[in-house]
Structures are given as C-alpha cells and as structure tokens.
Enzyme design. Structure first.
Site, PDB file in Angstrom:
ATOM      1  N   LYS A 195      12.997 -50.262  26.116  1.00  0.00           N
ATOM      2  CA  LYS A 195      13.174 -51.258  27.179  1.00  0.00           C
ATOM      3  C   LYS A 195      13.023 -52.674  26.616  1.00  0.00           C
ATOM      4  O   LYS A 195      13.874 -53.537  26.815  1.00  0.00           O
ATOM      5  CB  LYS A 195      12.131 -51.050  28.284  1.00  0.00           C
ATOM      6  N   ASN A 196      11.923 -52.894  25.884  1.00  0.00           N
ATOM      7  CA  ASN A 196      11.635 -54.262  25.449  1.00  0.00           C
ATOM      8  C   ASN A 196      12.671 -54.780  24.452  1.00  0.00           C
ATOM      9  O   ASN A 196      13.010 -55.961  24.443  1.00  0.00           O
ATOM     10  CB  ASN A 196      10.228 -54.336  24.848  1.00  0.00           C
ATOM     11  N   CYS A 231       0.463 -62.288  36.585  1.00  0.00           N
ATOM     12  CA  CYS A 231       0.759 -60.942  37.084  1.00  0.00           C
ATOM     13  C   CYS A 231      -0.512 -60.129  36.979  1.00  0.00           C
ATOM     14  O   CYS A 231      -1.550 -60.639  36.563  1.00  0.00           O
ATOM     15  CB  CYS A 231       1.900 -60.307  36.303  1.00  0.00           C
ATOM     16  N   ARG A 249      -0.715 -65.045  31.647  1.00  0.00           N
ATOM     17  CA  ARG A 249       0.501 -65.002  30.830  1.00  0.00           C
ATOM     18  C   ARG A 249       1.281 -66.318  30.806  1.00  0.00           C
ATOM     19  O   ARG A 249       2.393 -66.409  31.339  1.00  0.00           O
ATOM     20  CB  ARG A 249       1.382 -63.842  31.280  1.00  0.00           C
ATOM     21  N   ASP A 269       0.159 -51.751  25.218  1.00  0.00           N
ATOM     22  CA  ASP A 269       0.955 -50.969  26.176  1.00  0.00           C
ATOM     23  C   ASP A 269       0.601 -49.481  26.156  1.00  0.00           C
ATOM     24  O   ASP A 269       1.124 -48.713  26.967  1.00  0.00           O
ATOM     25  CB  ASP A 269       2.459 -51.153  25.882  1.00  0.00           C
ATOM     26  N   ARG A 272       9.856 -49.489  36.276  1.00  0.00           N
ATOM     27  CA  ARG A 272      10.288 -50.646  35.475  1.00  0.00           C
ATOM     28  C   ARG A 272      10.457 -50.252  34.004  1.00  0.00           C
ATOM     29  O   ARG A 272      11.237 -50.894  33.293  1.00  0.00           O
ATOM     30  CB  ARG A 272       9.245 -51.776  35.561  1.00  0.00           C
TER      31      ARG A 272
HETATM   32  C1  UD1 Z   1       5.685 -58.250  25.265  1.00  0.00           C
HETATM   33  C2  UD1 Z   1       6.096 -56.932  25.871  1.00  0.00           C
HETATM   34  C3  UD1 Z   1       4.905 -56.271  26.579  1.00  0.00           C
HETATM   35  C4  UD1 Z   1       3.706 -56.182  25.634  1.00  0.00           C
HETATM   36  C5  UD1 Z   1       3.399 -57.537  24.992  1.00  0.00           C
HETATM   37  C6  UD1 Z   1       2.300 -57.461  23.956  1.00  0.00           C
HETATM   38  C7  UD1 Z   1       8.417 -57.351  26.427  1.00  0.00           C
HETATM   39  C8  UD1 Z   1       9.442 -57.529  27.480  1.00  0.00           C
HETATM   40  N1  UD1 Z   1       7.151 -57.182  26.834  1.00  0.00           N
HETATM   41  O1  UD1 Z   1       5.300 -59.099  26.347  1.00  0.00           O
HETATM   42  O2  UD1 Z   1       5.305 -54.969  26.997  1.00  0.00           O
HETATM   43  O3  UD1 Z   1       2.577 -55.758  26.361  1.00  0.00           O
HETATM   44  O4  UD1 Z   1       4.588 -58.057  24.371  1.00  0.00           O
HETATM   45  O5  UD1 Z   1       2.626 -56.556  22.971  1.00  0.00           O
HETATM   46  O6  UD1 Z   1       8.733 -57.299  25.238  1.00  0.00           O
HETATM   47  N2  UD1 Z   1       0.734 -65.899  25.478  1.00  0.00           N
HETATM   48  C9  UD1 Z   1       0.362 -67.208  25.618  1.00  0.00           C
HETATM   49  N3  UD1 Z   1       1.352 -68.159  25.620  1.00  0.00           N
HETATM   50  C10 UD1 Z   1       2.670 -67.847  25.468  1.00  0.00           C
HETATM   51  C11 UD1 Z   1       3.034 -66.496  25.321  1.00  0.00           C
HETATM   52  C12 UD1 Z   1       2.029 -65.538  25.338  1.00  0.00           C
HETATM   53  O7  UD1 Z   1      -0.819 -67.524  25.744  1.00  0.00           O
HETATM   54  O8  UD1 Z   1       3.508 -68.743  25.468  1.00  0.00           O
HETATM   55  C13 UD1 Z   1      -0.315 -64.842  25.510  1.00  0.00           C
HETATM   56  C14 UD1 Z   1      -0.119 -63.891  26.689  1.00  0.00           C
HETATM   57  O9  UD1 Z   1      -0.711 -64.406  27.875  1.00  0.00           O
HETATM   58  C15 UD1 Z   1      -0.814 -62.646  26.192  1.00  0.00           C
HETATM   59  C16 UD1 Z   1      -0.512 -62.661  24.683  1.00  0.00           C
HETATM   60  O10 UD1 Z   1      -0.159 -64.013  24.366  1.00  0.00           O
HETATM   61  O11 UD1 Z   1      -2.188 -62.732  26.393  1.00  0.00           O
HETATM   62  C17 UD1 Z   1       0.619 -61.732  24.274  1.00  0.00           C
HETATM   63  O12 UD1 Z   1       1.787 -62.078  24.968  1.00  0.00           O
HETATM   64  P1  UD1 Z   1       3.250 -61.833  24.386  1.00  0.00           P
HETATM   65  O13 UD1 Z   1       3.158 -61.244  23.019  1.00  0.00           O
HETATM   66  O14 UD1 Z   1       4.043 -63.067  24.570  1.00  0.00           O
HETATM   67  O15 UD1 Z   1       3.788 -60.725  25.379  1.00  0.00           O
HETATM   68  P2  UD1 Z   1       5.181 -60.674  26.107  1.00  0.00           P
HETATM   69  O16 UD1 Z   1       6.263 -61.113  25.192  1.00  0.00           O
HETATM   70  O17 UD1 Z   1       5.062 -61.289  27.450  1.00  0.00           O
END
Ligand code: UD1
Length: 417
Positions: A22-23, A116, A121, A304, A396
């Site tokens: 999915k991701n 969420c 996030r 995850d 999802r």
């Molecule tokens: C992706 C995955 C999700 C997985 C996560 C961590 C997808 C669609 N989703 O989510 O399934 O759980 O990686 O492996 O690929 N953060 C910040 N600022 C930012 C971005 C992130 O502080 O600009 C923080 C987030 O709040 C979180 C951490 O960094 O605590 C990890 O987030 P991130 O790696 O960005 O996850 P996603 O890409 O949202």
C-alpha cells in the site's frame, strides 16, 4: 459501518498470498503527477486508501483506470494544483501530492493534514525541504500554499528520517535540474521502490534505501510501467498470526530481507520459521518466550507491526516491554486488548505486558489501521466471539483480509451494522 466477527481460538493452516505494498503504491501513484505521459502501476491492492488516491488524482484532472490490481493514469487536460480538505482528511498520505505538483507547476495549495488517532503528525520536515529548494511556504485558512519561480537543487539534512518527507522531496528533486542530496533519509524499502520508478521516469536516483540519497533531476520526466513490491506489513501481520495460531502457514509473495527485524524477533520467541526466496513458512509456537522490542525507523522493527506484536506478547510466558519511538500515541489498542483479558500497563512510550494464559472474546473497536490488525490477531487467539467494530480502518490497508484469513481456516465474517 462494518464489523468483523471472529470465533476463536482458530487453528489456521494453508497458504496465504501477500498483496502489493500500500505505502509503496501510494507514493508511486503520486509520482505520476511529475509527467504528462501515461503511467501504469501493477500489483496495486484494492484498498480504500487507493480509492482516495484515485479520487484525488481524478479531482486534479488525471484520467484514472483501476481494476484487476492495475492502475493506469493519463493526462489530457490542464491539472488543478489543489488537494482539498475532504480528501486529505481521509488519508494523510495525500500530502505526497505537494512535491510533484510544486515541481511541475511551481505552485500548489493543499489542505494541512490534521492529527489522527496515532498522533499529531506534523509536516514540518516536508516544508523545510521545500524551502531549501527555494519555495515560498504560506499557511492560509488550514491550507498550505507553496509557490516558486524556479526550484533549485539543494543539500537537505532531515531532522528525522521521515518516510513521507523523503518521498516528497525525492519526487520534487527529480524535476529539478542539478544534483540534490537528501541526508538522514528514511531507508524503508518503499523508498527504494519509488527510487526505481523515478529512474524509469528519467531522473538519476542513487542511494535510495540508504541514509543518503542523490537525485539528479531532469527538465522533463517520462511515464512508467512498474510493479509494486509486496506489502511487508501485511506479510509481517500474517507471520505473527501464524506464530500464534498456525498448524502451518505459508506466507507467499514476500521479500524476506524486508522483514529481517521481525524474523529475528520471532525466532527469539521460539517460533519456527522456514525462510525461502519469496515465501516464509511458520508454525504455531506453543511456548511463547517474552521478548522486548522497540520500534525504530527501518531497518529497525516497524511501528506498523507494533500492535500485532503486543497481541502476541499478551500470550507469552512472562513479562515483556514494547517501546514505541515513532508515533506518540500509538497505544490505542491497549485498552481494547485489556478488555479481552490482556495484562498491559502503559508508562509514557512503553507498554509493560504480563503474559496471560488466555484471551477472551469481546466487542472491541479498531481505532486505526494497525491497531485493527492487532485486534484481529488477538481475536483469532481468544476464546469465544470477538466483534471488531470500525473495520473501515482495517480496509484502508489490508486487501480482502477476511477472505484471505477465512481461506486458511479462521472463522471470520464481515457484518454490516
Ligand atoms: C509512513 C507510513 C506509515 C508508517 C510511517 C513510519 C505511508 C503512507 N505511511 O507514514 O504506515 O507508520 O511511515 O514508518 O508510507 N514527522 C514530523 N514531521 C514531519 C514528518 C513526520 O515530525 O514533517 C514525525 C511524525 O509525526 C512521526 C514520525 O515523524 O512521529 C514518522 O513519520 P513519517 O516517517 O513521516 O511517517 P509517514 O510518512 O506519515
């Protein structure tokens, strides 16, 4: 709203096939915005997040076709460079539209994703990167507006290896002439998959899947045809389930190297695994040794698969701990597991689990996608009936999960409320 009814404890036996990631699919589908040529992605799972991506790409003016796990995207008119609240609200990964739109059209307006169930996030790492490329970032009425005259390549060091930010910035850099370097990049296999697609499109990406990614962008990018990698989180969910309740479960369409952290941990609990090229066989582990873990960016243990591990440890012979280091609020499933008889206490970002002899079926609620997966595993091993409400969260990210699990003998049914 649908629920799952599981009669447990179930013994499962047979072969189960893992769907496409999915991701990985989400990021690659958004990469189609970088070109006006036709893009084709195969192996795309039928999930509500993919439907949301379909809606968002269509809203922007792309022509999409999705059927039989094949997603085709083409373009015949000018695109709208906007992602509205209603679509971003449904799926946070919609933010991945921003980099490709900015790169191709020099401006984009997208709804700021809210928090969420698993945490606040923020998207500050994405925005910091866009600024380094020379973009002007404004916030207005819950929307982020990005504008730039000409993007320039940059050296960007991420303050945390965010998966989404790494993907967004890689896609943007692919349309910027010159070399961009992303340091402290996320190393997840989905990043490598995206890198492969960007290379097919005409960018020169090296180091995807390591902490330093170099991208030589191109003025124009081509279309692509690609097949997504297998979903390592779905595979991991089945492996944990198998280690708890399988006579023998063969998990097929797997890249075992993507699951190294889980496989090591499962073996430490005493589970028997036979790892082949693209499949893993697992048998139920009658005496589960309690094993501590902490979630970490890849190649560490994935967040995850945290709730699924907690369901497993709930039936271990002794005490264990799980430290959640990625999301600040990812223990929503704990209260539900406790309702099923688990003995778990939370202190800050650590769950302290005392293994119990058995779990008892109850009515529980999926608060997010992966929490829901943990509850399925618990329900499969609990005595009596477990009813899991709010299955839309599970839909999802898990393609036809009840059909797959029923096919290996789990007594699971979907009901409509
Ligand atoms: C992706 C995955 C999700 C997985 C996560 C961590 C997808 C669609 N989703 O989510 O399934 O759980 O990686 O492996 O690929 N953060 C910040 N600022 C930012 C971005 C992130 O502080 O600009 C923080 C987030 O709040 C979180 C951490 O960094 O605590 C990890 O987030 P991130 O790696 O960005 O996850 P996603 O890409 O949202």
């Amino acid at each position: 709203m649908d629920s799952f009814i599981i009669e447990g404890p179930g013994k499962i036996n047979g072969e189960i096939n893992v769907s496409g990631s999915k991701n990985s699919a989400l990021a690659i589908l958004f990469a189609s915005i970088l070109t006006d040529e036709k893009c084709v992605l195969n192996g795309v799972p039928e999930l509500s997040d993919i439907k949301t991506t379909y809606e968002l790409l269509s809203y922007c003016g792309k022509s999409c076709f999705f059927g039989f796990n094949r997603f085709e995207i083409s373009e015949s008119s000018k695109l709208l460079t906007e992602a509205p609240y209603d679509l971003v609200r449904k799926m946070r990964a919609s933010v991945l539209i921003s980099g490709p739109m900015l790169a191709r059209f020099k401006s984009v307006k997208f709804s700021m994703p809210g928090g969420c169930a698993i945490g606040v996030r923020p998207i500050d790492i994405h925005l910091e990167g866009f600024k380094k490329f020379g973009a002007d970032v404004k916030l207005d009425g819950g929307y982020v507006i990005l504008k730039v005259k000409k993007l320039k390549p940059a050296v960007i060091k991420l303050k945390f290896p965010s998966v989404g930010a790494t993907e967004n910035l890689m896609m943007t850099a692919s349309l910027i002439e010159g070399e961009t370097v992303i340091k402290n990049a996320a190393c997840e296999p989905e990043i490598e998959d995206l890198g492969e697609v960007l290379n097919k499109m005409g960018a020169v990406v090296s180091g995807a899947g390591t902490e330093e990614i170099k991208i030589k962008g191109s003025k124009k990018l081509r279309g692509f045809e690609h097949k997504v990698i297998p979903d390592r989180i779905e595979a991991g969910t089945f492996l944990i389930l198998g280690a708890m309740s399988a006579q023998k479960l063969t998990v097929k369409n797997v890249i075992p190297q993507h699951l190294t952290a889980l496989i090591e941990k499962l073996k430490k609990t005493g589970a028997e695994l036979i790892v082949n090229n693209d499949e893993i066989k697992v048998c139920s582990n009658k005496h589960i040794k309690p094993i501590n873990l902490k979630t970490e960016p890849y190649p560490g243990y994935p967040t995850d698969l945290q709730s699924q591990w907690m369901a497993y440890m709930s039936l271990a012979e002794g005490k264990s701990q799980i430290e959640e280091n990625i999301f600040e609020n990812r223990f929503m499933h704990v209260a539900e597991l406790i309702r099923m008889g688990a003995d778990i206490e939370i202190k800050r970002n650590t769950a302290y689990i005392k293994g119990v002899k058995k779990l008892i079926g109850a009515t529980v609620m999926a608060s997010d996608l992966r929490a829901g997966a943990g509850l399925i595993i618990a329900g499969a091993n609990a005595y009596g009936t477990t009813k899991i409400r709010r299955v839309y969260h599970i839909d999802r990210g898990y393609e036809k999960i009840e059909q797959k699990l029923a096919s290996v003998g789990l007594n699971i049914k979907r009901t409509e409320e």
